[in-house]
Design an enzyme around this catalytic site. Structure first.
Site, PDB file in Angstrom:
ATOM      1  N   ARG A 167       0.830  -1.221   0.000  1.00  0.00           N
ATOM      2  CA  ARG A 167       0.000   0.000   0.000  1.00  0.00           C
ATOM      3  C   ARG A 167       0.866   1.274   0.000  1.00  0.00           C
ATOM      4  NH1 ARG A 167      -3.293  -3.775  -0.463  1.00  0.00           N
ATOM      5  NH2 ARG A 167      -5.371  -3.802   0.473  1.00  0.00           N
ATOM      6  N   SER A 240     -10.999  -1.492   3.488  1.00  0.00           N
ATOM      7  CA  SER A 240     -10.146  -1.636   4.675  1.00  0.00           C
ATOM      8  C   SER A 240      -9.821  -0.255   5.217  1.00  0.00           C
ATOM      9  CB  SER A 240      -8.831  -2.318   4.319  1.00  0.00           C
ATOM     10  OG  SER A 240      -9.052  -3.602   3.821  1.00  0.00           O
ATOM     11  N   GLU A 336      -5.367   3.210   6.547  1.00  0.00           N
ATOM     12  CA  GLU A 336      -5.026   3.209   5.129  1.00  0.00           C
ATOM     13  C   GLU A 336      -5.742   4.394   4.467  1.00  0.00           C
ATOM     14  OE1 GLU A 336      -6.458  -0.269   3.029  1.00  0.00           O
ATOM     15  OE2 GLU A 336      -5.578   0.427   1.166  1.00  0.00           O
TER      16      GLU A 336
HETATM   17  N1  EPU Z   1     -10.006 -11.733  10.218  1.00  0.00           N
HETATM   18  C1  EPU Z   1     -10.660 -11.913  11.426  1.00  0.00           C
HETATM   19  N2  EPU Z   1     -11.697 -11.081  11.730  1.00  0.00           N
HETATM   20  C2  EPU Z   1     -12.101 -10.095  10.897  1.00  0.00           C
HETATM   21  C3  EPU Z   1     -11.416  -9.890   9.681  1.00  0.00           C
HETATM   22  C4  EPU Z   1     -10.372 -10.733   9.357  1.00  0.00           C
HETATM   23  O1  EPU Z   1     -10.337 -12.792  12.201  1.00  0.00           O
HETATM   24  O2  EPU Z   1     -13.067  -9.392  11.238  1.00  0.00           O
HETATM   25  C5  EPU Z   1      -8.941 -12.677   9.838  1.00  0.00           C
HETATM   26  C6  EPU Z   1      -9.428 -13.614   8.734  1.00  0.00           C
HETATM   27  O3  EPU Z   1     -10.063 -14.729   9.249  1.00  0.00           O
HETATM   28  C7  EPU Z   1      -8.143 -13.982   8.042  1.00  0.00           C
HETATM   29  C8  EPU Z   1      -7.321 -12.723   8.174  1.00  0.00           C
HETATM   30  O4  EPU Z   1      -7.861 -11.985   9.259  1.00  0.00           O
HETATM   31  O5  EPU Z   1      -7.484 -15.006   8.722  1.00  0.00           O
HETATM   32  C9  EPU Z   1      -7.289 -11.880   6.901  1.00  0.00           C
HETATM   33  O6  EPU Z   1      -8.595 -11.485   6.556  1.00  0.00           O
HETATM   34  P1  EPU Z   1      -9.029 -11.181   5.046  1.00  0.00           P
HETATM   35  O7  EPU Z   1      -8.609 -12.264   4.140  1.00  0.00           O
HETATM   36  O8  EPU Z   1     -10.446 -10.775   5.061  1.00  0.00           O
HETATM   37  O9  EPU Z   1      -8.129  -9.973   4.592  1.00  0.00           O
HETATM   38  P2  EPU Z   1      -7.570  -8.686   5.335  1.00  0.00           P
HETATM   39  O10 EPU Z   1      -6.148  -8.905   5.688  1.00  0.00           O
HETATM   40  O11 EPU Z   1      -8.482  -8.296   6.442  1.00  0.00           O
HETATM   41  C10 EPU Z   1      -6.630  -7.618   3.135  1.00  0.00           C
HETATM   42  C11 EPU Z   1      -6.776  -6.361   2.333  1.00  0.00           C
HETATM   43  C12 EPU Z   1      -8.099  -6.342   1.605  1.00  0.00           C
HETATM   44  C13 EPU Z   1      -8.139  -7.538   0.665  1.00  0.00           C
HETATM   45  C14 EPU Z   1      -7.975  -8.818   1.516  1.00  0.00           C
HETATM   46  C15 EPU Z   1      -7.921 -10.066   0.690  1.00  0.00           C
HETATM   47  C16 EPU Z   1      -5.489  -4.681   3.518  1.00  0.00           C
HETATM   48  C17 EPU Z   1      -5.527  -3.423   4.304  1.00  0.00           C
HETATM   49  N3  EPU Z   1      -6.672  -5.197   3.188  1.00  0.00           N
HETATM   50  O12 EPU Z   1      -7.638  -7.606   4.133  1.00  0.00           O
HETATM   51  O13 EPU Z   1      -8.159  -5.153   0.818  1.00  0.00           O
HETATM   52  O14 EPU Z   1      -9.355  -7.589  -0.040  1.00  0.00           O
HETATM   53  O15 EPU Z   1      -6.740  -8.734   2.263  1.00  0.00           O
HETATM   54  O16 EPU Z   1      -6.680 -10.178   0.069  1.00  0.00           O
HETATM   55  O17 EPU Z   1      -4.410  -5.168   3.189  1.00  0.00           O
HETATM   56  C18 EPU Z   1      -8.944  -2.915   0.858  1.00  0.00           C
HETATM   57  O18 EPU Z   1      -7.774  -2.552   0.796  1.00  0.00           O
HETATM   58  O19 EPU Z   1      -9.880  -2.075   0.886  1.00  0.00           O
HETATM   59  C19 EPU Z   1      -9.256  -4.323   0.917  1.00  0.00           C
HETATM   60  C20 EPU Z   1     -10.503  -4.753   1.090  1.00  0.00           C
END
Ligand code: EPU
Length: 341
Positions: A167, A240, A336
């Site tokens: 990012r 996010s 972000e």
């Molecule tokens: N998790 C939780 N609780 C929650 C949310 C997530 O326990 O409420 C855990 C999930 O179970 C998983 C891990 O955290 O083990 C990661 O969750 P997820 O795959 O939903 O992705 P994220 O890390 O929360 C990032 C990006 C997203 C992107 C997803 C998928 C950032 C800031 N965000 O989110 O990007 O879609 O990975 O690759 O890096 C965005 O930037 O707007 C965005 C949506």
């Protein structure tokens, strides 16, 4: 060039607050942008300016922006290089990101499918280095064409000059506010390599059944995103809200002694990335509201406007969440989203 005064930005940013800009200007060519920059340095020299894309990463602290808001409507895409294995596509900064992804998938060009349904526009994709499901914009970018704000002159940055990181880019860092992106050239693959091992993509494809194609991957990503992420048209949000913190591996090992189930992603030998959404959920914030702002109940990384929230209310919630995560895990999670003060 379109110029409006006292213009509402409500439909131009995804948090959906009724912010009024003194000037809103939309240009649709490099020449118009150059003319606009001259006005910015003469007639509007005393005003602050802000360049927006799809408005999916903005939070305004107040209900007025006393300055000039600029938006690119530079459209169009054209193939500028093609060989047996790849295509280079030059795209206008104002193209809606997901329309570009849909086009590439329809053409059978691989690379962008995991980035389906990310809100925003092409210019911002190169500034933010948007990413999802194991792919980032930088993996596809060949070069970024810009205009220098101070001089109006054109400059093309090759991908390796953009200082890309998670990012992060030179356009958000060292050269923040100095260049405006006008076109981005992406490299797409004619014999796509599918990336299915991140998140639930493979699981969703299995649930859907049928052959694995670019189109199926796009539909799987859309299904996953739609199941977790709120639709900004229904409930204001900016995707996010926080970045996932990159921390020392030793720190992650230390926290996992107490929370062995904590997920993490590899970054390099010494660093890992911890999902902020997981930590926020552990702090008990998931689904909780503070005033008219809340932590989304299906993805704790997303803050939502329940209706009528002010930017200040969302910022107060952000501060409270950050405070609790810091206290529980010793990690400072950083937004972000760009705060416009
Ligand atoms: N998790 C939780 N609780 C929650 C949310 C997530 O326990 O409420 C855990 C999930 O179970 C998983 C891990 O955290 O083990 C990661 O969750 P997820 O795959 O939903 O992705 P994220 O890390 O929360 C990032 C990006 C997203 C992107 C997803 C998928 C950032 C800031 N965000 O989110 O990007 O879609 O990975 O690759 O890096 C965005 O930037 O707007 C965005 C949506």
């Amino acid at each position: 060039m379109k110029h409006y005064t006292h213009h509402s930005l409500k439909s131009l940013h995804t948090f959906g607050m009724d912010v009024c800009a003194s000037h809103f200007v939309e240009y649709d060519s490099v020449e118009e942008l150059q003319a606009l920059l001259i006005r910015l340095q003469s007639e509007w020299a005393t005003l602050p300016w802000l360049h927006i894309g799809g408005g999916s990463n903005l939070l305004f602290s107040s209900d007025t922006f006393q300055g000039v808001v600029m938006h690119s409507a530079i459209g169009g895409w054209q193939v500028v290089m093609e060989d047996e294995t790849s295509v280079h596509l030059r795209v206008g900064a104002g193209v809606v990101w997901d329309e570009l992804v849909a086009h590439c998938v329809n053409q059978g060009w691989g690379g962008m499918e995991n980035l389906s349904l990310i809100p925003g526009e092409v210019g911002a994709s190169a500034v933010q280095n948007i990413g999802a499901y194991g792919i980032e914009a930088k993996d596809l970018i060949v070069s970024v064409e810009t205009i220098e704000v101070a001089t109006g002159s054109e400059r093309t940055f090759e991908c390796d000059e953009c200082d890309y990181g998670y990012r992060q880019s030179i356009f958000k860092g060292k050269l923040k506010g100095k260049y405006i992106v006008t076109h981005v050239t992406y490299r797409l693959q004619k014999q796509p390599i599918f990336r299915l091992d991140y998140g639930n993509i493979r699981l969703e494809l299995e649930r859907m059944g049928g052959e694995i194609t670019l189109d199926a991957i796009r539909r799987a990503v859309i299904n996953i995103r739609e199941s977790k992420l709120p639709d900004p048209k229904v409930m204001g949000n900016a995707g996010s809200f926080f970045m996932n913190p990159v921390v020392a591996r030793t720190m992650m090992e230390h926290i996992r002694k107490e929370y062995p189930q904590m997920p993490y992603y590899e970054v390099d030998v010494d660093h890992v990335k911890i999902p902020a959404g997981w930590m926020i959920e552990q702090c008990g914030w998931k689904g909780k509201a503070m005033g008219r702002a809340a932590v989304h109940d299906r993805q704790a990384l997303v803050l939502v406007n329940l209706g009528g929230a002010t930017g200040r209310e969302v910022m107060a919630l952000s501060d409270a969440v950050r405070h609790d995560v810091k206290e529980k895990f010793g990690i400072d999670i950083r937004p972000e989203v760009n705060f416009i003060m």
